[in-house]
Scaffold this motif. Structure first.
Motif, PDB file in Angstrom:
ATOM      1  N   GLN A   1     -24.821  37.714  -2.737  1.00 36.71           N
ATOM      2  CA  GLN A   1     -24.977  37.273  -4.121  1.00 36.71           C
ATOM      3  C   GLN A   1     -26.297  36.543  -4.328  1.00 36.71           C
ATOM      4  OE1 GLN A   1     -21.286  35.104  -4.491  1.00 36.71           O
ATOM      5  NE2 GLN A   1     -20.302  36.804  -5.562  1.00 36.71           N
ATOM      6  N   ASP A   2     -26.671  35.691  -3.379  1.00 40.62           N
ATOM      7  CA  ASP A   2     -27.947  34.965  -3.470  1.00 40.62           C
ATOM      8  C   ASP A   2     -29.120  35.938  -3.484  1.00 40.62           C
ATOM      9  OD1 ASP A   2     -29.778  32.698  -3.324  1.00 40.62           O
ATOM     10  OD2 ASP A   2     -30.082  33.288  -1.229  1.00 40.62           O
ATOM     11  N   LEU A   3     -29.072  36.929  -2.608  1.00 44.90           N
ATOM     12  CA  LEU A   3     -30.155  37.916  -2.544  1.00 44.90           C
ATOM     13  C   LEU A   3     -30.206  38.762  -3.817  1.00 44.90           C
ATOM     14  CD1 LEU A   3     -29.682  39.004   1.173  1.00 44.90           C
ATOM     15  CD2 LEU A   3     -31.594  37.672   0.251  1.00 44.90           C
ATOM     16  N   HIS A   4     -29.047  39.153  -4.329  1.00 46.05           N
ATOM     17  CA  HIS A   4     -28.993  39.930  -5.576  1.00 46.05           C
ATOM     18  C   HIS A   4     -29.580  39.130  -6.742  1.00 46.05           C
ATOM     19  CE1 HIS A   4     -27.139  43.856  -5.225  1.00 46.05           C
ATOM     20  NE2 HIS A   4     -26.297  43.381  -4.321  1.00 46.05           N
ATOM     21  N   LEU A   5     -29.219  37.863  -6.851  1.00 45.71           N
ATOM     22  CA  LEU A   5     -29.733  37.027  -7.936  1.00 45.71           C
ATOM     23  C   LEU A   5     -31.252  36.860  -7.842  1.00 45.71           C
ATOM     24  CD1 LEU A   5     -26.976  34.266  -8.178  1.00 45.71           C
ATOM     25  CD2 LEU A   5     -27.508  36.046  -9.865  1.00 45.71           C
ATOM     26  N   ALA A   6     -31.758  36.691  -6.639  1.00 51.95           N
ATOM     27  CA  ALA A   6     -33.203  36.561  -6.462  1.00 51.95           C
ATOM     28  C   ALA A   6     -33.914  37.840  -6.891  1.00 51.95           C
ATOM     29  CB  ALA A   6     -33.526  36.228  -5.006  1.00 51.95           C
ATOM     30  N   MET A   7     -33.359  38.989  -6.517  1.00 51.44           N
ATOM     31  CA  MET A   7     -33.978  40.254  -6.893  1.00 51.44           C
ATOM     32  C   MET A   7     -33.882  40.475  -8.397  1.00 51.44           C
ATOM     33  SD  MET A   7     -35.752  42.821  -6.019  1.00 51.44           S
ATOM     34  CE  MET A   7     -35.701  43.144  -4.278  1.00 51.44           C
ATOM     35  N   ALA A   8     -32.769  40.105  -9.006  1.00 56.00           N
ATOM     36  CA  ALA A   8     -32.611  40.246 -10.454  1.00 56.00           C
ATOM     37  C   ALA A   8     -33.638  39.389 -11.188  1.00 56.00           C
ATOM     38  CB  ALA A   8     -31.191  39.868 -10.873  1.00 56.00           C
ATOM     39  N   GLY A   9     -33.897  38.199 -10.684  1.00 54.57           N
ATOM     40  CA  GLY A   9     -34.913  37.331 -11.272  1.00 54.57           C
ATOM     41  C   GLY A   9     -36.297  37.958 -11.198  1.00 54.57           C
ATOM     42  N   LYS A  10     -36.607  38.573 -10.076  1.00 56.47           N
ATOM     43  CA  LYS A  10     -37.901  39.250  -9.931  1.00 56.47           C
ATOM     44  C   LYS A  10     -38.007  40.425 -10.894  1.00 56.47           C
ATOM     45  CE  LYS A  10     -38.789  38.049  -5.144  1.00 56.47           C
ATOM     46  NZ  LYS A  10     -38.943  38.528  -3.775  1.00 56.47           N
ATOM     47  N   TYR A  11     -36.902  41.151 -11.072  1.00 56.94           N
ATOM     48  CA  TYR A  11     -36.889  42.287 -11.983  1.00 56.94           C
ATOM     49  C   TYR A  11     -37.120  41.817 -13.423  1.00 56.94           C
ATOM     50  CZ  TYR A  11     -35.224  46.214 -14.739  1.00 56.94           C
ATOM     51  OH  TYR A  11     -35.129  47.213 -15.664  1.00 56.94           O
ATOM     52  N   ARG A  12     -36.410  40.757 -13.836  1.00 57.39           N
ATOM     53  CA  ARG A  12     -36.579  40.227 -15.192  1.00 57.39           C
ATOM     54  C   ARG A  12     -38.024  39.783 -15.427  1.00 57.39           C
ATOM     55  NH1 ARG A  12     -31.353  38.325 -14.286  1.00 57.39           N
ATOM     56  NH2 ARG A  12     -32.078  36.329 -13.515  1.00 57.39           N
ATOM     57  N   LYS A  13     -38.610  39.135 -14.435  1.00 62.01           N
ATOM     58  CA  LYS A  13     -39.999  38.682 -14.563  1.00 62.01           C
ATOM     59  C   LYS A  13     -40.941  39.879 -14.700  1.00 62.01           C
ATOM     60  CE  LYS A  13     -43.573  35.928 -12.379  1.00 62.01           C
ATOM     61  NZ  LYS A  13     -43.959  35.102 -11.240  1.00 62.01           N
ATOM     62  N   ALA A  14     -40.714  40.934 -13.921  1.00 66.16           N
ATOM     63  CA  ALA A  14     -41.566  42.121 -14.001  1.00 66.16           C
ATOM     64  C   ALA A  14     -41.446  42.793 -15.368  1.00 66.16           C
ATOM     65  CB  ALA A  14     -41.195  43.101 -12.887  1.00 66.16           C
ATOM     66  N   VAL A  15     -40.237  42.866 -15.911  1.00 65.06           N
ATOM     67  CA  VAL A  15     -40.039  43.465 -17.236  1.00 65.06           C
ATOM     68  C   VAL A  15     -40.747  42.629 -18.295  1.00 65.06           C
ATOM     69  CG1 VAL A  15     -38.289  43.952 -19.021  1.00 65.06           C
ATOM     70  CG2 VAL A  15     -37.908  44.668 -16.652  1.00 65.06           C
ATOM     71  N   MET A  16     -40.613  41.311 -18.207  1.00 68.05           N
ATOM     72  CA  MET A  16     -41.258  40.428 -19.156  1.00 68.05           C
ATOM     73  C   MET A  16     -42.780  40.580 -19.103  1.00 68.05           C
ATOM     74  SD  MET A  16     -40.992  36.280 -19.547  1.00 68.05           S
ATOM     75  CE  MET A  16     -42.032  35.950 -18.139  1.00 68.05           C
ATOM     76  N   MET A  17     -43.343  40.611 -17.913  1.00 67.79           N
ATOM     77  CA  MET A  17     -44.792  40.767 -17.753  1.00 67.79           C
ATOM     78  C   MET A  17     -45.250  42.125 -18.292  1.00 67.79           C
ATOM     79  SD  MET A  17     -45.688  37.883 -16.646  1.00 67.79           S
ATOM     80  CE  MET A  17     -47.361  38.096 -16.178  1.00 67.79           C
ATOM     81  N   ASN A  18     -44.454  43.165 -18.078  1.00 67.46           N
ATOM     82  CA  ASN A  18     -44.775  44.489 -18.594  1.00 67.46           C
ATOM     83  C   ASN A  18     -44.764  44.480 -20.117  1.00 67.46           C
ATOM     84  OD1 ASN A  18     -45.330  47.303 -18.354  1.00 67.46           O
ATOM     85  ND2 ASN A  18     -43.179  47.718 -18.786  1.00 67.46           N
ATOM     86  N   ASN A  19     -43.780  43.836 -20.709  1.00 68.37           N
ATOM     87  CA  ASN A  19     -43.702  43.743 -22.166  1.00 68.37           C
ATOM     88  C   ASN A  19     -44.859  42.945 -22.739  1.00 68.37           C
ATOM     89  OD1 ASN A  19     -41.391  45.315 -22.282  1.00 68.37           O
ATOM     90  ND2 ASN A  19     -40.008  43.569 -22.268  1.00 68.37           N
ATOM     91  N   LEU A  20     -45.254  41.883 -22.076  1.00 70.93           N
ATOM     92  CA  LEU A  20     -46.396  41.087 -22.538  1.00 70.93           C
ATOM     93  C   LEU A  20     -47.690  41.899 -22.464  1.00 70.93           C
ATOM     94  CD1 LEU A  20     -45.648  37.582 -20.989  1.00 70.93           C
ATOM     95  CD2 LEU A  20     -45.613  38.212 -23.412  1.00 70.93           C
ATOM     96  N   ALA A  21     -47.822  42.701 -21.420  1.00 68.37           N
ATOM     97  CA  ALA A  21     -49.019  43.528 -21.264  1.00 68.37           C
ATOM     98  C   ALA A  21     -49.118  44.561 -22.388  1.00 68.37           C
ATOM     99  CB  ALA A  21     -49.006  44.224 -19.909  1.00 68.37           C
TER     100      ALA A  21
END
Length: 104
Positions: free
Chosen positions: A81-101
């Protein structure tokens, strides 16, 4: 050995935390680690926009997966669960950065 899709994000995050460099090249995820002057390398093949139930692992990654599973069995569900949450956070950040770009 085969990696189930259900825990693949946790496994990738675990590799990342363990010092592996993860890069994507066309239909391959290339995982490398520098160790005592030599380089270890593993590859996971995939098709873009297609989710598989299992992904085949080469010899190097099969060995890493065995160590991962031992840690999972020793530490329980919270480990995954800890590893999944960390990866989900990275995914959300990547989507946000892509949207900002796209807006900039």
């Amino acid at each position: 050995m085969r990696l189930p899709n259900s825990i693949s994000p946790a496994f990738i995050e675990w590799l990342d935390r363990g010092g592996h460099k993860i890069t994507l090249k066309k239909n391959l995820m290339v995982i490398t680690k520098e160790c005592n002057g030599s380089s270890k390398r593993g590859v996971i093949s995939f098709e873009r926009h297609e989710v598989k139930e299992f992904y085949d692992l080469d010899d190097y990654l099969s060995g890493r997966y065995e160590v991962f599973l031992k840690q999972y069995f020793n530490n329980g569900k919270g480990f995954i669960q800890d590893l999944h949450l960390a990866m989900a956070g990275k995914y959300r950040k990547a989507v946000m950065m892509n949207n900002l770009a796209k807006v900039a």
